[in-house]
Motif scaffolding. Structure first.
Motif, PDB file in Angstrom:
ATOM      1  N   GLN A 172      17.956  -7.136  31.279  1.00 36.84           N
ATOM      2  CA  GLN A 172      18.746  -8.337  31.077  1.00 36.84           C
ATOM      3  C   GLN A 172      18.625  -8.800  29.636  1.00 36.84           C
ATOM      4  N   GLU A 173      19.742  -9.251  29.103  1.00 36.63           N
ATOM      5  CA  GLU A 173      19.710  -9.843  27.771  1.00 36.63           C
ATOM      6  C   GLU A 173      19.207 -11.286  27.891  1.00 36.63           C
ATOM      7  N   ASP A 174      18.501 -11.766  26.896  1.00 36.14           N
ATOM      8  CA  ASP A 174      18.074 -13.165  26.917  1.00 36.14           C
ATOM      9  C   ASP A 174      18.551 -13.838  25.642  1.00 36.14           C
ATOM     10  N   ASP A 175      17.992 -14.987  25.355  1.00 41.17           N
ATOM     11  CA  ASP A 175      18.466 -15.776  24.215  1.00 41.17           C
ATOM     12  C   ASP A 175      17.713 -15.467  22.930  1.00 41.17           C
ATOM     13  N   GLY A 176      17.125 -14.278  22.854  1.00 41.53           N
ATOM     14  CA  GLY A 176      16.407 -13.899  21.641  1.00 41.53           C
ATOM     15  C   GLY A 176      14.976 -14.376  21.600  1.00 41.53           C
ATOM     16  N   GLU A 177      14.430 -14.784  22.730  1.00 39.72           N
ATOM     17  CA  GLU A 177      13.070 -15.334  22.757  1.00 39.72           C
ATOM     18  C   GLU A 177      12.034 -14.310  22.315  1.00 39.72           C
ATOM     19  N   LEU A 178      12.147 -13.073  22.808  1.00 41.05           N
ATOM     20  CA  LEU A 178      11.172 -12.055  22.433  1.00 41.05           C
ATOM     21  C   LEU A 178      11.272 -11.714  20.953  1.00 41.05           C
ATOM     22  N   GLY A 179      12.495 -11.649  20.448  1.00 39.23           N
ATOM     23  CA  GLY A 179      12.672 -11.395  19.021  1.00 39.23           C
ATOM     24  C   GLY A 179      12.076 -12.500  18.174  1.00 39.23           C
ATOM     25  N   ASP A 180      12.269 -13.750  18.614  1.00 37.01           N
ATOM     26  CA  ASP A 180      11.671 -14.874  17.880  1.00 37.01           C
ATOM     27  C   ASP A 180      10.149 -14.796  17.915  1.00 37.01           C
ATOM     28  N   PHE A 181       9.596 -14.434  19.069  1.00 38.32           N
ATOM     29  CA  PHE A 181       8.142 -14.335  19.173  1.00 38.32           C
ATOM     30  C   PHE A 181       7.586 -13.301  18.199  1.00 38.32           C
ATOM     31  N   LEU A 182       8.276 -12.169  18.078  1.00 42.43           N
ATOM     32  CA  LEU A 182       7.782 -11.094  17.229  1.00 42.43           C
ATOM     33  C   LEU A 182       7.981 -11.368  15.749  1.00 42.43           C
ATOM     34  N   PHE A 183       9.159 -11.901  15.395  1.00 40.02           N
ATOM     35  CA  PHE A 183       9.529 -11.983  13.984  1.00 40.02           C
ATOM     36  C   PHE A 183       9.506 -13.398  13.408  1.00 40.02           C
ATOM     37  N   ALA A 184       9.569 -14.399  14.256  1.00 40.49           N
ATOM     38  CA  ALA A 184       9.555 -15.789  13.762  1.00 40.49           C
ATOM     39  C   ALA A 184       8.911 -16.691  14.803  1.00 40.49           C
ATOM     40  N   PRO A 185       7.617 -16.512  15.056  1.00 41.69           N
ATOM     41  CA  PRO A 185       6.967 -17.235  16.158  1.00 41.69           C
ATOM     42  C   PRO A 185       6.960 -18.752  15.972  1.00 41.69           C
ATOM     43  N   GLY A 186       7.068 -19.238  14.739  1.00 41.53           N
ATOM     44  CA  GLY A 186       7.058 -20.687  14.527  1.00 41.53           C
ATOM     45  C   GLY A 186       8.404 -21.343  14.760  1.00 41.53           C
ATOM     46  N   ARG A 187       9.418 -20.539  15.043  1.00 48.07           N
ATOM     47  CA  ARG A 187      10.763 -21.090  15.209  1.00 48.07           C
ATOM     48  C   ARG A 187      10.897 -21.895  16.488  1.00 48.07           C
ATOM     49  N   ARG A 188      10.159 -21.568  17.511  1.00 54.39           N
ATOM     50  CA  ARG A 188      10.283 -22.230  18.812  1.00 54.39           C
ATOM     51  C   ARG A 188       9.063 -23.111  19.098  1.00 54.39           C
ATOM     52  N   LYS A 189       9.353 -24.262  19.672  1.00 56.48           N
ATOM     53  CA  LYS A 189       8.282 -25.156  20.097  1.00 56.48           C
ATOM     54  C   LYS A 189       7.864 -24.888  21.536  1.00 56.48           C
ATOM     55  N   HIS A 190       8.639 -24.051  22.217  1.00 62.31           N
ATOM     56  CA  HIS A 190       8.332 -23.750  23.609  1.00 62.31           C
ATOM     57  C   HIS A 190       8.968 -22.408  23.962  1.00 62.31           C
ATOM     58  N   PHE A 191       8.234 -21.578  24.767  1.00 60.30           N
ATOM     59  CA  PHE A 191       8.773 -20.321  25.276  1.00 60.30           C
ATOM     60  C   PHE A 191       8.933 -20.433  26.787  1.00 60.30           C
ATOM     61  N   THR A 192      10.040 -19.951  27.306  1.00 59.89           N
ATOM     62  CA  THR A 192      10.237 -19.998  28.751  1.00 59.89           C
ATOM     63  C   THR A 192       9.443 -18.917  29.474  1.00 59.89           C
ATOM     64  N   THR A 193       9.113 -17.832  28.780  1.00 60.92           N
ATOM     65  CA  THR A 193       8.276 -16.780  29.373  1.00 60.92           C
ATOM     66  C   THR A 193       6.831 -17.265  29.418  1.00 60.92           C
ATOM     67  N   PRO A 194       6.215 -17.365  30.617  1.00 61.27           N
ATOM     68  CA  PRO A 194       4.869 -17.970  30.727  1.00 61.27           C
ATOM     69  C   PRO A 194       3.829 -17.316  29.822  1.00 61.27           C
TER      70      PRO A 194
END
Length: 494
Positions: A172-194
């Motif tokens: 399944q495609e998602d909203d880029g959460e995994l990519g953000d985690f790998l390449f720009a972890p500070g971009r998100r204040k919250h991850f939906t993946t536990p």
């Protein structure tokens, strides 16, 4: 790989068969690390030469060796060399190689596959087939978020090299959460993946680190100065079975309880664990350790348990079984595991250790290697099978084992009533082979005792009387069963 019918076995066929078996034995035993009798550099040089020689001269058989019980180090090298030299293969060879590579990668540990992908990137191997292999392997990973935490650098490198989309949910495609985690972890204040959000919270919330995998949580615990005993006991539910086994002694030192269950451990790994214990600990835990080793041996033997008739084994526990700093007591661990497996396979069993000891559980490397004397004792019992597990350095007196085997085979047992096989856990870099005791007895390399039944079958090709056609037929059969087991008949990377 289609089998070719050959009218007769020629000298060239015998040489080719010997070359391939030489390589297979090296690929089973050598990991490029220091051994007792040879250094790391010599091991690397010798192994690199064999890979290049067999790939250039026998490429289909080189690829087919991925279906054999070779070790992970050499499997990764074969995959890398096949992908780097794709231009040397025709379309049919590339098709078969693609299936074998996909099937073998599915069996390799994830850290080794990621290291392989990083090596391919460094070598600028970026053709369509390589990208497809990377894509399909990543798509089959059960938990992309776990990979992102444990193998972050490898996953980033692979995604960049093959231009792969990233998803936290398989298929399944998602909203880029995994990519953000790998390449720009500070971009998100919250991850939906536990799992990813637990990593984010662990930076400021101590309790969150116990939601992470052990190897990731260990780094957080070290930075926070958390007491080792407290950390081990609280993180224990997140440990894998192998992590629990590896940390048993550390836990004992810190008086922590992590509760390792030995009953489901692989046989050779369990033997290595037992040898890592002190003799006093082995005596104190005799019932537990012996029961676990015998249970692992029975699982490995499966339907063959008790079917091998009268078996005698000569097992090398001389000082050279110490191995090296990188492979500490590995030869002895293989011998100990083979001892328990042969006990399970045999109807009646006679074990003979070179040191003369009777208690296998208390084995430790000691003394010279009087293989010849132990062989005389073993053959006197008239076994149906004689299995020798040794590095082949017979030195008390030198050469006696070879003479005993030669005289036995040529004069006393020319019809081969006793089947003799030598299994060697150590690669001899100087001779580009595992060291043999006698030309009259087949020798095969062994790394894990679990492979012993298959290696006894493979060893018959090493007697010098079978040619390339029979060896090809054997490899064809192994390839067919390997691909059937892997389920890669459809949709594999081409």
């Amino acid at each position: 790989m289609a089998t070719r019918a050959e009218p007769a076995t020629t000298h060239a066929d015998l040489v080719a068969a010997e070359d391939v078996l030489l390589f297979v034995n090296a690929a089973i035993t050598s990991t490029g690390q220091r051994e007792f009798h040879s250094g790391e550099h010599a091991q690397h040089m010798s192994l690199d030469f064999l890979h290049a020689y067999v790939r250039v001269n026998y490429r289909p058989l080189y690829a087919a060796s991925l279906a054999l019980d070779i070790n992970d180090h050499n499997a990764a090298l074969i995959v890398r060399h096949l992908l780097e030299t794709a231009g040397e293969a025709d379309a049919e060879q590339r098709r078969v190689e693609g299936r074998l590579i996909a099937a073998r990668l599915a069996r390799l540990p994830a850290p080794r596959v990621y290291r392989l992908f990083r090596a391919l990137r460094a070598a600028r191997v970026n053709n369509r087939r390589t990208r497809a292999i990377m894509r399909d392997w990543l798509a089959a990973r059960p938990d992309p978020a776990l990979d992102a935490l444990k193998y972050r650098t490898g996953l980033k490198c692979t995604a960049r090299h093959a231009h792969l989309p990233l998803t936290t949910r398989t298929g399944q495609e998602d909203d880029g959460e995994l990519g953000d985690f790998l390449f720009a972890p500070g971009r998100r204040k919250h991850f939906t993946t536990p799992l990813l959000d637990a990593w984010r919270r662990a930076h400021y919330e101590q309790g969150a680190l116990y939601e992470l995998p052990f190897t990731v949580a260990e780094g957080f615990a070290a930075r926070r100065g958390i007491d080792r005993r407290t950390f081990l006991e609280r993180i224990a539910p997140r440990m894998t079975r192998l992590e629990r086994l590896r940390l048993q002694e550390s836990a004992r030192t810190h008086r922590a309880e992590v509760g390792a269950d030995l009953t489901g451990m692989p046989l050779t790994r369990l033997a290595s664990y037992v040898l890592g214990l002190s003799l006093d600990d082995r005596v104190a835990r005799r019932a537990e350790l012996t029961g676990a080793l015998r249970a692992a041996a029975r699982r490995t033997a499966g339907g063959q348990a008790g079917t091998w008739g009268r078996v005698a084994a000569v097992l090398d526990d001389s000082f050279s079984a110490t191995g090296s700093r990188q492979k500490r007591q590995r030869p002895l661990a293989v011998a100990l595991a083979c001892h328990f497996l042969l006990e399970a396979l045999a109807g009646t069993y006679l074990p003979l250790w070179t040191s003369g000891r009777q208690d296998a559980l208390l084995a430790y490397p000691y003394g010279a290697t009087p293989l010849g004397m132990r062989l005389l004792d073993a053959l006197e019992s008239a076994p149906e099978r004689l299995v020798i597990v040794s590095d082949g350095w017979d030195n008390a007196p030198p050469g006696l084992a070879g003479e005993v085997l030669r005289a036995w085979r040529t004069s006393l047992d020319p019809r081969g009533r006793t089947a003799v096989v030598h299994l060697n856990p150590v690669y001899d870099a100087d001779d580009f082979a595992v060291r043999r005791l006698s030309a009259s007895v087949p020798t095969a390399g062994v790394r894990n005792a679990e492979d012993l039944p298959a290696l006894v079958q493979l060893a018959r090709f090493a007697e010098g009387r079978t040619g390339l056609a029979e060896l090809r037929a054997h490899l064809d059969d192994r390839v067919r069963r390997f691909l059937e087991d892997a389920g890669t008949g459809r949709g594999e990377a081409r």
